[in-house]
Design a protein around this motif. Structure first.
Motif, short mmCIF file in Angstrom:
data_model
loop_
_atom_site.label_atom_id
_atom_site.label_comp_id
_atom_site.label_asym_id
_atom_site.label_seq_id
_atom_site.Cartn_x
_atom_site.Cartn_y
_atom_site.Cartn_z
N GLY A 34 -1.76 -14.64 9.69
CA GLY A 34 -1.95 -13.95 8.41
C GLY A 34 -1.85 -12.44 8.60
N ALA A 35 -1.92 -11.69 7.51
CA ALA A 35 -1.86 -10.23 7.58
C ALA A 35 -2.76 -9.60 6.53
CB ALA A 35 -0.43 -9.73 7.39
N TYR A 36 -3.23 -8.41 6.84
CA TYR A 36 -4.16 -7.69 5.98
C TYR A 36 -3.98 -6.19 6.22
CZ TYR A 36 -8.73 -5.41 5.18
OH TYR A 36 -9.71 -4.54 4.83
N ILE A 37 -3.89 -5.40 5.13
CA ILE A 37 -3.79 -3.94 5.28
C ILE A 37 -5.17 -3.35 5.06
CG2 ILE A 37 -2.69 -1.81 4.48
CD1 ILE A 37 -0.44 -3.54 3.28
N HIS A 38 -5.72 -2.75 6.11
CA HIS A 38 -7.07 -2.17 6.02
C HIS A 38 -6.99 -0.67 5.82
CE1 HIS A 38 -11.31 -1.70 6.50
NE2 HIS A 38 -11.15 -0.83 7.49
N ALA A 39 -7.68 -0.15 4.80
CA ALA A 39 -7.77 1.31 4.59
C ALA A 39 -9.10 1.76 5.16
CB ALA A 39 -7.66 1.62 3.10
N ALA B 58 -6.10 6.64 -1.64
CA ALA B 58 -4.67 6.94 -1.43
C ALA B 58 -4.41 7.68 -0.12
CB ALA B 58 -4.13 7.73 -2.61
N GLU B 59 -5.33 8.56 0.27
CA GLU B 59 -5.09 9.38 1.46
C GLU B 59 -5.68 8.76 2.73
OE1 GLU B 59 -3.22 12.17 1.33
OE2 GLU B 59 -2.90 11.60 -0.76
N TRP B 60 -6.36 7.63 2.61
CA TRP B 60 -6.99 7.04 3.79
C TRP B 60 -5.94 6.52 4.77
CZ3 TRP B 60 -11.73 3.62 1.95
CH2 TRP B 60 -12.60 4.44 1.21
N LYS B 61 -6.30 6.56 6.05
CA LYS B 61 -5.45 5.94 7.08
C LYS B 61 -5.48 4.43 6.92
CE LYS B 61 -5.52 8.93 11.10
NZ LYS B 61 -5.98 9.06 12.47
N ARG B 62 -4.40 3.79 7.29
CA ARG B 62 -4.37 2.34 7.16
C ARG B 62 -3.94 1.65 8.46
NH1 ARG B 62 -3.41 4.31 2.50
NH2 ARG B 62 -4.46 3.39 0.70
N THR B 63 -4.49 0.48 8.70
CA THR B 63 -4.04 -0.38 9.79
C THR B 63 -3.56 -1.70 9.20
OG1 THR B 63 -5.57 0.55 11.42
CG2 THR B 63 -4.74 -1.66 11.87
N GLY C 292 -8.54 -6.16 0.32
CA GLY C 292 -7.39 -5.26 0.39
C GLY C 292 -7.10 -4.48 -0.86
N MET C 293 -8.00 -4.48 -1.84
CA MET C 293 -7.70 -3.79 -3.10
C MET C 293 -7.77 -2.28 -2.91
SD MET C 293 -8.96 -5.74 -6.50
CE MET C 293 -10.39 -6.45 -5.78
N ASP C 294 -6.63 -1.62 -3.12
CA ASP C 294 -6.57 -0.16 -2.97
C ASP C 294 -6.96 0.51 -4.27
OD1 ASP C 294 -5.84 0.12 -0.38
OD2 ASP C 294 -3.89 1.03 -0.76
N THR C 295 -7.78 1.54 -4.17
CA THR C 295 -8.09 2.34 -5.37
C THR C 295 -7.44 3.70 -5.20
OG1 THR C 295 -10.07 3.28 -4.38
CG2 THR C 295 -10.35 1.20 -5.58
N GLU C 296 -7.44 4.49 -6.27
CA GLU C 296 -6.80 5.80 -6.21
C GLU C 296 -7.48 6.70 -5.16
OE1 GLU C 296 -5.67 8.62 -9.73
OE2 GLU C 296 -5.33 6.52 -10.23
N ALA C 297 -8.81 6.56 -5.07
CA ALA C 297 -9.57 7.38 -4.13
C ALA C 297 -9.15 7.11 -2.68
CB ALA C 297 -11.06 7.10 -4.29
N SER D 46 0.88 -1.17 0.00
CA SER D 46 0.00 0.00 0.00
C SER D 46 0.92 1.22 0.00
CB SER D 46 -0.90 -0.02 1.24
OG SER D 46 -0.15 0.39 2.36
N PRO D 47 0.36 2.43 -0.17
CA PRO D 47 1.25 3.61 -0.22
C PRO D 47 2.04 3.84 1.07
CG PRO D 47 -0.93 4.15 -1.07
CD PRO D 47 -1.04 2.79 -0.48
N THR D 48 1.53 3.38 2.22
CA THR D 48 2.19 3.70 3.49
C THR D 48 2.64 2.48 4.29
OG1 THR D 48 -0.02 3.82 4.47
CG2 THR D 48 1.01 5.91 3.84
N ALA D 49 2.38 1.28 3.76
CA ALA D 49 2.77 0.06 4.49
C ALA D 49 3.05 -1.07 3.51
CB ALA D 49 1.66 -0.36 5.44
N THR D 50 4.11 -1.82 3.79
CA THR D 50 4.41 -3.03 3.02
C THR D 50 4.56 -4.16 4.02
OG1 THR D 50 5.64 -1.71 1.43
CG2 THR D 50 6.00 -4.07 1.35
N VAL D 51 4.05 -5.34 3.67
CA VAL D 51 4.10 -6.48 4.58
C VAL D 51 4.70 -7.68 3.86
CG1 VAL D 51 2.73 -8.05 6.03
CG2 VAL D 51 1.98 -5.68 5.71
N HIS D 52 5.71 -8.29 4.45
CA HIS D 52 6.27 -9.52 3.91
C HIS D 52 5.86 -10.67 4.82
CE1 HIS D 52 8.73 -7.35 1.02
NE2 HIS D 52 8.97 -6.48 1.99
#
Ligand SMILES: [Zn+2]
Length: 334
Positions: free
Chosen positions: A258-263, A292-297, A285-290, A18-24
């Motif tokens: 497991g892991a999941y990036i929530h916007a 982009a500015e959302w907070k993520r956990t 977890g599909m990120d759209t352009e809209a 995601s724009p602000t987090a990467t998970v391996h």
């Protein structure tokens, strides 16, 4: 790991972005991608290590979400803490879990003989019956020393029990805040258990921080047991919509790893999907352009104990912290 296992093990690189987090989630330890850039911080997440040791990749901060031991014995803490002292991370932030019996001091004083006295008595229900260990009442003093004494401080260990901590990884960099809670909903009356009807008493105390460590998962996120029960805490799930930490790390349900990036949708913060499987993660977890500015956990169940269908591959039992159960590497933009 022995050579037969090593020959049979292979890694299937799995990452979330995601724009602000990467998970391996899974990676070849010799080919783990670096942080996206220097203004990111690398958090290495583990949980449910139960006095086992394994390879942990380097990073800025190590996070451990509890079950440091099997039943909270001094010798088990010694094994875990010697391992953690030797790891290279500048900060190692750790909590207890329901298995770390001795750290729940008032409870242990009353309950210890269910676990550490009578031999052969089953003290926990299925699917993993546990039998009381023939050993004496354990002394909390050396355990406290291992977690909070000078050696722990020198090694960067920060043990949190319903506490907040603030730290800086880089001198001129941003400050991070973290809160640690060892509690999980009632499960065969282990340590740090709460009745579901009393969950709010524990959960409402959790403050807003960048990072949240709890031993138990929230309801509906990597909390499904082998018996198909979603064992997480409903109150914690509701509270997370208010807290929206950058990382929520937990464990406890080993088979739920497991892991999941929530916007977070700013217009509907209560809207969190149910995510238990890889398929649900990719749908949710599909990120759209809209967005982009959302907070993520980043939600992470980092249980290192191989359990469930992924516990073996090609008939080979995975070792602790092995493929499918490796430390989860989370990079956050500062
Ligand atoms: Zn565990």
């Amino acid at each position: 790991m022995n050579s037969t296992q090593a020959a049979l093990l292979s890694y299937f690189p799995t990452a979330l972005e995601s724009p602000t987090a990467t998970v391996h989630l899974e990676y070849d330890p010799d080919a783990l991608p670096p942080k996206p850039s220097e203004d990111w911080t690398r958090f290495v997440c583990i949980s449910d290590t139960h006095a086992h040791k394994f390879d942990v990749p380097d990073g800025d901060v190590l996070l451990h979400s509890g079950d440091l031991t099997h039943t909270g014995k001094v010798v088990e803490f010694k094994k875990t803490m010697e391992w953690l002292y030797g790891l290279p991370h500048k900060f190692k932030i750790i909590i207890a879990g329901n298995h770390d019996l001795t750290l729940h001091e008032d409870w242990y004083a009353n309950e210890y003989d269910r676990w550490h006295w009578t031999s052969g008595k089953q003290v926990c229900c299925t699917p993993h019956p546990i039998y009381a260990v023939k050993t004496s009442l354990q002394d909390i003093v050396p355990i406290r020393e291992m977690l909070k004494g000078q050696r722990a401080i020198d090694a960067g260990i920060v043990y949190l029990q319903d506490e907040e901590y603030k730290f800086k990884v880089k001198e001129e960099g941003r400050e991070w805040s973290v809160y640690g809670s060892p509690w999980s909903p009632e499960f065969c009356d282990w340590a740090f258990n709460y009745k579901r009807s009393e969950a709010d008493h524990i959960v409402s105390k959790i403050p807003k921080t960048d990072i949240l460590l709890t031993h138990g998962p929230p309801f509906g996120i990597f909390d499904r047991t082998l018996d198909d029960e979603d064992a997480g805490c409903q109150n914690l799930r509701a509270r997370l919509a208010i807290l929206a930490p950058r990382i929520h790390l937990f464990g406890h349900i080993h088979e739920g790893r497991g892991a999941y990036i929530h916007a977070w949708d700013p217009n509907n913060k209560g809207k969190i999907p149910l995510v238990q499987s890889d398929d649900e993660v990719s749908q949710a977890g599909m990120d759209t352009e809209a967005m982009a500015e959302w907070k993520r956990t980043v939600f992470v169940n980092a249980a290192a104990w191989p359990a469930g269908p992924r516990r073996s591959r090609d008939g080979v039992r995975m070792p602790f912290g092995g493929p499918g159960f490796q430390p989860v590497v989370v990079d956050l933009k500062d």
